[in-house]
Design a protein around this motif. Structure first.
Motif, PDB file in Angstrom:
ATOM      1  N   ALA A 220       0.864  -1.188   0.000  1.00  0.00           N
ATOM      2  CA  ALA A 220       0.000   0.000   0.000  1.00  0.00           C
ATOM      3  C   ALA A 220       0.890   1.224   0.000  1.00  0.00           C
ATOM      4  O   ALA A 220       2.017   1.185   0.501  1.00  0.00           O
ATOM      5  N   ARG A 221       0.373   2.319  -0.544  1.00  0.00           N
ATOM      6  CA  ARG A 221       1.179   3.532  -0.651  1.00  0.00           C
ATOM      7  C   ARG A 221       0.513   4.680   0.088  1.00  0.00           C
ATOM      8  O   ARG A 221      -0.699   4.886  -0.024  1.00  0.00           O
ATOM      9  N   LEU A 222       1.345   5.406   0.838  1.00  0.00           N
ATOM     10  CA  LEU A 222       0.898   6.560   1.624  1.00  0.00           C
ATOM     11  C   LEU A 222       1.577   7.812   1.098  1.00  0.00           C
ATOM     12  O   LEU A 222       2.772   7.792   0.769  1.00  0.00           O
ATOM     13  N   LEU A 223       0.832   8.889   1.029  1.00  0.00           N
ATOM     14  CA  LEU A 223       1.384  10.187   0.640  1.00  0.00           C
ATOM     15  C   LEU A 223       1.461  11.060   1.872  1.00  0.00           C
ATOM     16  O   LEU A 223       0.451  11.321   2.542  1.00  0.00           O
ATOM     17  N   ILE A 224       2.673  11.488   2.212  1.00  0.00           N
ATOM     18  CA  ILE A 224       2.857  12.424   3.310  1.00  0.00           C
ATOM     19  C   ILE A 224       2.510  13.806   2.794  1.00  0.00           C
ATOM     20  O   ILE A 224       3.238  14.391   1.988  1.00  0.00           O
ATOM     21  N   ASP A 225       1.353  14.336   3.238  1.00  0.00           N
ATOM     22  CA  ASP A 225       0.826  15.604   2.719  1.00  0.00           C
ATOM     23  C   ASP A 225       1.412  16.743   3.525  1.00  0.00           C
ATOM     24  O   ASP A 225       1.122  16.920   4.712  1.00  0.00           O
ATOM     25  N   THR A 226       2.301  17.515   2.882  1.00  0.00           N
ATOM     26  CA  THR A 226       2.935  18.652   3.553  1.00  0.00           C
ATOM     27  C   THR A 226       2.146  19.941   3.399  1.00  0.00           C
ATOM     28  O   THR A 226       2.525  20.975   3.959  1.00  0.00           O
ATOM     29  N   ARG A 227       1.044  19.916   2.644  1.00  0.00           N
ATOM     30  CA  ARG A 227       0.216  21.113   2.486  1.00  0.00           C
ATOM     31  C   ARG A 227      -0.682  21.283   3.703  1.00  0.00           C
ATOM     32  O   ARG A 227      -1.199  20.312   4.252  1.00  0.00           O
ATOM     33  N   GLU A 228      -0.872  22.545   4.140  1.00  0.00           N
ATOM     34  CA  GLU A 228      -1.672  22.836   5.320  1.00  0.00           C
ATOM     35  C   GLU A 228      -3.098  23.186   4.914  1.00  0.00           C
ATOM     36  O   GLU A 228      -3.326  23.998   4.020  1.00  0.00           O
TER      37      GLU A 228
ATOM     38  N   ALA B 296       3.742  -6.004   3.039  1.00  0.00           N
ATOM     39  CA  ALA B 296       3.578  -7.101   3.991  1.00  0.00           C
ATOM     40  C   ALA B 296       3.626  -8.405   3.222  1.00  0.00           C
ATOM     41  O   ALA B 296       3.108  -8.500   2.105  1.00  0.00           O
ATOM     42  N   THR B 297       4.285  -9.409   3.837  1.00  0.00           N
ATOM     43  CA  THR B 297       4.487 -10.695   3.179  1.00  0.00           C
ATOM     44  C   THR B 297       3.860 -11.793   4.018  1.00  0.00           C
ATOM     45  O   THR B 297       4.006 -11.813   5.250  1.00  0.00           O
ATOM     46  N   SER B 298       3.173 -12.726   3.336  1.00  0.00           N
ATOM     47  CA  SER B 298       2.527 -13.838   4.029  1.00  0.00           C
ATOM     48  C   SER B 298       2.378 -15.003   3.072  1.00  0.00           C
ATOM     49  O   SER B 298       2.495 -14.852   1.844  1.00  0.00           O
ATOM     50  N   GLN B 299       2.123 -16.186   3.665  1.00  0.00           N
ATOM     51  CA  GLN B 299       1.855 -17.353   2.849  1.00  0.00           C
ATOM     52  C   GLN B 299       0.488 -17.252   2.176  1.00  0.00           C
ATOM     53  O   GLN B 299       0.248 -17.912   1.172  1.00  0.00           O
ATOM     54  N   SER B 300      -0.388 -16.415   2.706  1.00  0.00           N
ATOM     55  CA  SER B 300      -1.713 -16.213   2.141  1.00  0.00           C
ATOM     56  C   SER B 300      -1.771 -14.855   1.451  1.00  0.00           C
ATOM     57  O   SER B 300      -1.465 -13.828   2.070  1.00  0.00           O
ATOM     58  N   PRO B 301      -2.148 -14.801   0.179  1.00  0.00           N
ATOM     59  CA  PRO B 301      -2.228 -13.490  -0.507  1.00  0.00           C
ATOM     60  C   PRO B 301      -3.278 -12.581   0.120  1.00  0.00           C
ATOM     61  O   PRO B 301      -3.092 -11.366   0.178  1.00  0.00           O
ATOM     62  N   GLU B 302      -4.393 -13.175   0.593  1.00  0.00           N
ATOM     63  CA  GLU B 302      -5.424 -12.353   1.234  1.00  0.00           C
ATOM     64  C   GLU B 302      -4.904 -11.736   2.523  1.00  0.00           C
ATOM     65  O   GLU B 302      -5.162 -10.560   2.808  1.00  0.00           O
ATOM     66  N   LEU B 303      -4.167 -12.524   3.320  1.00  0.00           N
ATOM     67  CA  LEU B 303      -3.622 -11.993   4.563  1.00  0.00           C
ATOM     68  C   LEU B 303      -2.575 -10.918   4.290  1.00  0.00           C
ATOM     69  O   LEU B 303      -2.510  -9.912   5.010  1.00  0.00           O
ATOM     70  N   ALA B 304      -1.775 -11.108   3.262  1.00  0.00           N
ATOM     71  CA  ALA B 304      -0.785 -10.089   2.905  1.00  0.00           C
ATOM     72  C   ALA B 304      -1.473  -8.778   2.546  1.00  0.00           C
ATOM     73  O   ALA B 304      -1.035  -7.688   2.950  1.00  0.00           O
TER      74      ALA B 304
ATOM     75  N   ASN C 179      -2.914  -3.150   4.057  1.00  0.00           N
ATOM     76  CA  ASN C 179      -3.947  -2.123   4.242  1.00  0.00           C
ATOM     77  C   ASN C 179      -4.090  -1.749   5.715  1.00  0.00           C
ATOM     78  O   ASN C 179      -4.317  -0.582   6.050  1.00  0.00           O
ATOM     79  N   ALA C 180      -3.969  -2.747   6.593  1.00  0.00           N
ATOM     80  CA  ALA C 180      -4.055  -2.457   8.028  1.00  0.00           C
ATOM     81  C   ALA C 180      -2.906  -1.565   8.470  1.00  0.00           C
ATOM     82  O   ALA C 180      -3.095  -0.660   9.300  1.00  0.00           O
TER      83      ALA C 180
ATOM     84  N   ALA D  71      -2.924   4.584  -2.577  1.00  0.00           N
ATOM     85  CA  ALA D  71      -3.132   3.315  -3.275  1.00  0.00           C
ATOM     86  C   ALA D  71      -3.272   2.215  -2.234  1.00  0.00           C
ATOM     87  O   ALA D  71      -2.335   1.947  -1.489  1.00  0.00           O
ATOM     88  N   ASN D  72      -4.441   1.606  -2.160  1.00  0.00           N
ATOM     89  CA  ASN D  72      -4.641   0.470  -1.278  1.00  0.00           C
ATOM     90  C   ASN D  72      -3.958  -0.769  -1.857  1.00  0.00           C
ATOM     91  O   ASN D  72      -3.739  -0.872  -3.069  1.00  0.00           O
ATOM     92  N   ALA D  73      -3.607  -1.690  -0.971  1.00  0.00           N
ATOM     93  CA  ALA D  73      -2.964  -2.927  -1.407  1.00  0.00           C
ATOM     94  C   ALA D  73      -3.964  -3.779  -2.179  1.00  0.00           C
ATOM     95  O   ALA D  73      -5.129  -3.907  -1.793  1.00  0.00           O
ATOM     96  N   THR D  74      -3.493  -4.337  -3.262  1.00  0.00           N
ATOM     97  CA  THR D  74      -4.329  -5.233  -4.064  1.00  0.00           C
ATOM     98  C   THR D  74      -3.912  -6.676  -3.798  1.00  0.00           C
ATOM     99  O   THR D  74      -2.850  -6.953  -3.256  1.00  0.00           O
ATOM    100  N   LEU D  75      -4.761  -7.582  -4.182  1.00  0.00           N
ATOM    101  CA  LEU D  75      -4.505  -9.004  -3.945  1.00  0.00           C
ATOM    102  C   LEU D  75      -3.372  -9.471  -4.853  1.00  0.00           C
ATOM    103  O   LEU D  75      -3.475  -9.417  -6.082  1.00  0.00           O
TER     104      LEU D  75
END
Length: 747
Positions: A64-72, A188-196, A201-202, A439-443
Motif C-alpha cells: 500500500a502507498r501513503l502520501l505524506i501531505d505537507t500542504r496545510e 507485507a508478506t505472508s503465505q496467504s495473498p489475502e492476509l498479505a 492495508n491495516a 493506493a490500497n494494497a491489491t490481492l
C-alpha cells in the motif's frame, strides 16, 4: 640460434619465469587443472540452492502507498497544537521509521488477529522434522532451548505473545520511501495473498489512526494544561486587580476619566478659579465705571447698568408720563393748580425712587465684587489644598503604577492563555492526519518468494564463485612441484628430466606386486620411463661438454623422493649404452642401493676403504645390465666422518679413471650431513624431487645447503610424474603433448 629457440619456448610456455603469472593462458590452465573439483563444488552449491528453493513455502507480498501531505489545510485561522510535517527528507525518513515501530506493529496484530494465525504465532505451529532435529540438538547442549515449545505453550502471558507476534510481523513487513518523493510504500508478506493484502492495508490505516490519535492526545493534554493554567491566571488577575483597587481606596487614588480624583478636582477648581477671577475683574470694572460716571456728575440715564435695570426703565416711563401730564396741566391750569402740585409730588417721588434704584444698583455691584473676590479667594485656597494633596498622592501613585503593571501583565497573560485555550478547544474538532492513502494494497497474484529464476541465477553465480574459490585455494595451498617451469622458478636450478609414474596393472595390484622403475627400464627398454632416463643421461652429457662430469651424486631433500630409484635406473640405462658405470651406495644408514641390487654382499665400500677387501672383490655386477655396484654391508656402518676422509677422496680419484660414470647414492640432505661432505667431491649433483609431493621449502633449504657446500647441482629430476594429470598443469610442458608422441613408446 639457441637464443631464438628459448624465446620461442617462452612465448608458448606461460609458466616460464619470463612471463607474467597472471597471463590469461595460465588462468585457463589452472581452471583446466582444477576442472573436476570445480565441477563438483559447482554442482554441490547449485544443488543446495535448488533444494533450498524448491522446499521453500511460496510467499506473497502486497503493498500500500501513503502520501505524506505537507500542504496545510486551514479551516480556521489558528495553529494546531501538533503542527504538520515539515517538507524535508528527514521528516519523511522519520515517518518510515514510525511505520517500522513495534507499537504500530502491535496495532496491526490486534487489527488483523495475527495471534491466532500459526504463520505468525509459532506456538500454534506443528513441529516438523527440522524443529525436532533442532530440539534434539538443543537437548544435547541443555534443556533451555529444548523446552522452549513447552514454555511457549504454557508459560507466556498475552503481552509476551503480542510482542513475539509483533516481532514476527516486523520481519515480514517493510516500509520504504519511493525515490525522492513524499510517497511511502508499506509492504507485507505472508503465505496467504489475502492476509498479505489485509496486513498492508491495516498498516496504512493504523498509521493514519496513529497520527490522528497523536494529534488528539496532544490537543487533549494541551487543553487540560491550558485549562488549569487559565484558572490559575484568572485567580492571579483577580488578586492583582483587587490589590490595585484596595490601594486606590486606601490612598484616595480614585480615577475619573483617566485621571485621579484629586487631579480632576484640581483641574475643575482651577477652571472655576479662572472663571471667578474673570467675573471679579468684570464686576470691579463695572463698579469703577459706575462710580466714575457718578463722580463726574453724569446722569444715571447714561450708565449702562442703570439703563439695563427694568425698574429704572419702568420708573423712567412713569417719570416721562407724569412729566407729560404735568405739561398738559401746566398749560391748562398753571403752576399753582393743586393737580399740578400733586403731579410734581408724584414726579419727585418717582425721581427719588430712581435715585434709590441707582444706589441699589451700585450697592449690588459692590456686593458682586465682594462676592466674586470671596469666591476667588476660596477657590484659590481650595486649589492650594488640592495641590498639596496631589503631591502626597504622587508618592503613592508610584506604587499604584507598579501594582497596575503587574495587574496588566497578569491580565495580558490570562487573555493570551484564554484565547489559546479557546483555539485548541476548537482545533480538537478539526484534527486531520498528515498523510493519506493514495493506493490500497491489491490481492497479489504471483508469489514474491521464492523467486525461481533469481535463485537459480544466484545459485549459478554462487556455484561459479565457489568453484573458482576452491580452485584458487587448492592452487594456493598446493606446495608440490608439478611442471618443469615450476621447478626452475621455485628452486632456481635447471630441470634436467621428468620420469613418468609407473602404474601397476590390475592383476599386479591384486597380487600386491609392484614393479620398480629400475627393473621396468630393463623389461621395457623402449618405454617412456626408459626414455626419460636416457634424457637424464643426455642432459649430463650436455652439461659436461666443457668439463666431463664423471662423479655424479644423486640426492634429495627428504627420504622417499626417488634418489635411489634414479641411481639404479640411470646406472642401468647408461650401462646398456656401453658406458662403464659404477654405482656406489653412500647412504650409510638406509643402504637403499645395496638392498635393491646386492642385499647379501659380504664386503662393500667400507671394507675397501679400510683395506680389508679389494675393489674387484667388493663390486657386485648387475647381470641384466652390466652395472657395477659397490654396496654397503649390513655391519658396515661407521660413526666416523667417512666422506671427509682422505681415504674416500683417494678412492674416488682411483675409480674415476676406471669408469665413464660414477653414481653416488647419497643420504637425504635434510636428514644427515654426509651428503654435504660429498657435494664438494662430486663433479655434479642430481637433485631428486617427487612430483606433487616434495615440499618446496625443504627442497630450497637443501639446495641452499648444497650450494654453500660448494656442490655443483647439474639439475633436478622430477620423479613419479602423473602423465594424465601433468597435461593439465601448463602449456609447453613435456608431457602436455604425451598423447601425440606416445606411439613412439612401448609401455
Amino acid at each position: 640460434m639457441a637464443r631464438l629457440e628459448i624465446e620461442e619456448f617462452d612465448r608458448h610456455n606461460p609458466e616460464t619465469p619470463g612471463n607474467d603469472v597472471a597471463d590469461l593462458r595460465l588462468v585457463l590452465v589452472i581452471l583446466r587443472r582444477r576442472m573436476w573439483s570445480m565441477l563438483f563444488v559447482a554442482v554441490l552449491i547449485f544443488s543446495a540452492v535448488t533444494l533450498y528453493t524448491l522446499q521453500q513455502t511460496p510467499l506473497y507480498t502486497a503493498s500500500a502507498r501513503l502520501l505524506i501531505d505537507t500542504r496545510e489545510s486551514r479551516v480556521v485561522d489558528f495553529e494546531a497544537v501538533l503542527s504538520g510535517l515539515p517538507p524535508n527528507s528527514a521528516a519523511i525518513d522519520t515517518e518510515v521509521e514510525v511505520l517500522r515501530s513495534r507499537s504500530l506493529a502491535q496495532a496491526v496484530v490486534r487489527r488483523t488477529g495475527l495471534t491466532t494465525i500459526p504463520e505468525f504465532n509459532t506456538a500454534l505451529q506443528e513441529e516438523n522434522w527440522r524443529d525436532r532435529l533442532l530440539r534434539q540438538l538443543a537437548a544435547l547442549g541443555g534443556t533451555v532451548i529444548a523446552n522452549r515449545s513447552h514454555e511457549v505453550n504454557g508459560g507466556e502471558t498475552p503481552e509476551m505473545v503480542m510482542d513475539r507476534v509483533a516481532e514476527e510481523l516486523l520481519e515480514h513487513s517493510s516500509a520504504r520511501r519511493l525515490g525522492s518523493t513524499f510517497v511511502i510504500e508499506v509492504s507485507a508478506t505472508s503465505q496467504s495473498p489475502e492476509l498479505a493484502q489485509d496486513m498492508a492495508n491495516a498498516y496504512a490505516e493504523e498509521y493514519l489512526l496513529a497520527q490522528l490519535e497523536a494529534k488528539f492526545n496532544a490537543t487533549e493534554r494541551a487543553n487540560e494544561w491550558l485549562f488549569e493554567r487559565v484558572a490559575a491566571l484568572r485567580e492571579e488577575v483577580q488578586a492583582a486587580e483587587q490589590a490595585v483597587a484596595r490601594y486606590r481606596d486606601e490612598h484616595g487614588l480614585l480615577d475619573a476619566e483617566g485621571a485621579t480624583l484629586t487631579e480632576q478636582q484640581i483641574s475643575d477648581t482651577n477652571a472655576q478659579l479662572i472663571v471667578q477671577r474673570a467675573e471679579l475683574t468684570e464686576a470691579r470694572a463695572r463698579l469703577r465705571n459706575v462710580r466714575s460716571r457718578l463722580d463726574q456728575g453724569v446722569g444715571p440715564e447714561s450708565i449702562a447698568e442703570v439703563l439695563n435695570s427694568e425698574v429704572v426703565r419702568e420708573l423712567r416711563s412713569q417719570e416721562a408720563m407724569v412729566s407729560r401730564q404735568r405739561g398738559e396741566l401746566m398749560s391748562r391750569y398753571g403752576a399753582r393748580h393743586p393737580e399740578i402740585q400733586t403731579v410734581e409730588r408724584e414726579l419727585a417721588d418717582i425721581r427719588v425712587q430712581i435715585d434709590q434704584e441707582v444706589n441699589r444698583i451700585v450697592s449690588n455691584l459692590e456686593s458682586e465684587v465682594n462676592i466674586a473676590a470671596e469666591r476667588a479667594n476660596s477657590l484659590a485656597a481650595s486649589l492650594q489644598d488640592l495641590r498639596s494633596e496631589l503631591g502626597s498622592n504622587n508618592a503613592a501613585l508610584v506604587n499604584l503604577r507598579a501594582l497596575e503593571r503587574e495587574a496588566n501583565a497578569s491580565r495580558a497573560m490570562f487573555e493570551s492563555f484564554l484565547n489559546r485555550f479557546r483555539q485548541t478547544d476548537e482545533a480538537d474538532q478539526f484534527n486531520e492526519a498528515d498523510a493519506r492513502i493514495v493506493a490500497n494494497a491489491t490481492l497479489p497474484l504471483d508469489a514474491s518468494s521464492p523467486r525461481l529464476l533469481l535463485n537459480f541465477a544466484l545459485g549459478l553465480a554462487l556455484a561459479g564463485l565457489g568453484a573458482v574459490l576452491v580452485a584458487l585455494m587448492r592452487e594456493v595451498l598446493e606446495s608440490g612441484l608439478r611442471t618443469e617451469a615450476e621447478v626452475e622458478r621455485k628452486l632456481g636450478v635447471p630441470h634436467i628430466a621428468s620420469v613418468p609414474k609407473l602404474k601397476a596393472g590390475f592383476f599386479e595390484g591384486l597380487r600386491g606386486k609392484r614393479t620398480e622403475p629400475g627393473q621396468y627400464v630393463l623389461n621395457k627398454p623402449l618405454s617412456s620411463i626408459a626414455e626419460s632416463y636416457r634424457t637424464l643421461r643426455s642432459g649430463l652429457k650436455v652439461a659436461g661438454l666443457d668439463k666431463p662430469l664423471t662423479v655424479i651424486a644423486v640426492t634429495s631433500a627428504l627420504p622417499g623422493e626417488g634418489k635411489t630409484t634414479t641411481t639404479i635406473a640411470l646406472g642401468r640405462i647408461a650401462s646398456q649404452a656401453a658406458d662403464r658405470v659404477l654405482a656406489i651406495d653412500c647412504d650409510l644408514r638406509r643402504r637403499g642401493l645395496s638392498m635393491g641390487l646386492a642385499p647379501d654382499a659380504p664386503t662393500g665400500m667400507l671394507e675397501v676403504l679400510a683395506g680389508e677387501s679389494s675393489l674387484a672383490d667388493a663390486i657386485v655386477v648387475d647381470e641384466p645390465s652390466g652395472l657395477h655396484v659397490l654396496p654397503l654391508t649390513v655391519s658396515s656402518f661407521s660413526p666416523k666422518d667417512l666422506f671427509r676422509s682422505e681415504a674416500f677422496k683417494t678412492f674416488l680419484e682411483r675409480v674415476r679413471g676406471q669408469y665413464d660414470l660414477i653414481l653416488l647414492d647419497t643420504a637425504p640432505v635434510m636428514a644427515v650431513a654426509d651428503t654435504r661432505a660429498i657435494a664438494s667431491l662430486a663433479d655434479g649433483m642430481i637433485f631428486s624431487v617427487e612430483w606433487g609431493r616434495s615440499p618446496v621449502g625443504a627442497a630450497r633449504l637443501s639446495i641452499d645447503a648444497l650450494t654453500r657446500a660448494k656442490g655443483n647441482i647439474v639439475g633436478v629430476v622430477l620423479n613419479g610424474v602423473d602423465i594424465n594429470r601433468q597435461a593439465r598443469y601448463g602449456y609447453g610442458a613435456y608431457y602436455t603433448y604425451y598423447g601425440s608422441y606416445q606411439k613412439y613408446y612401448t609401455n
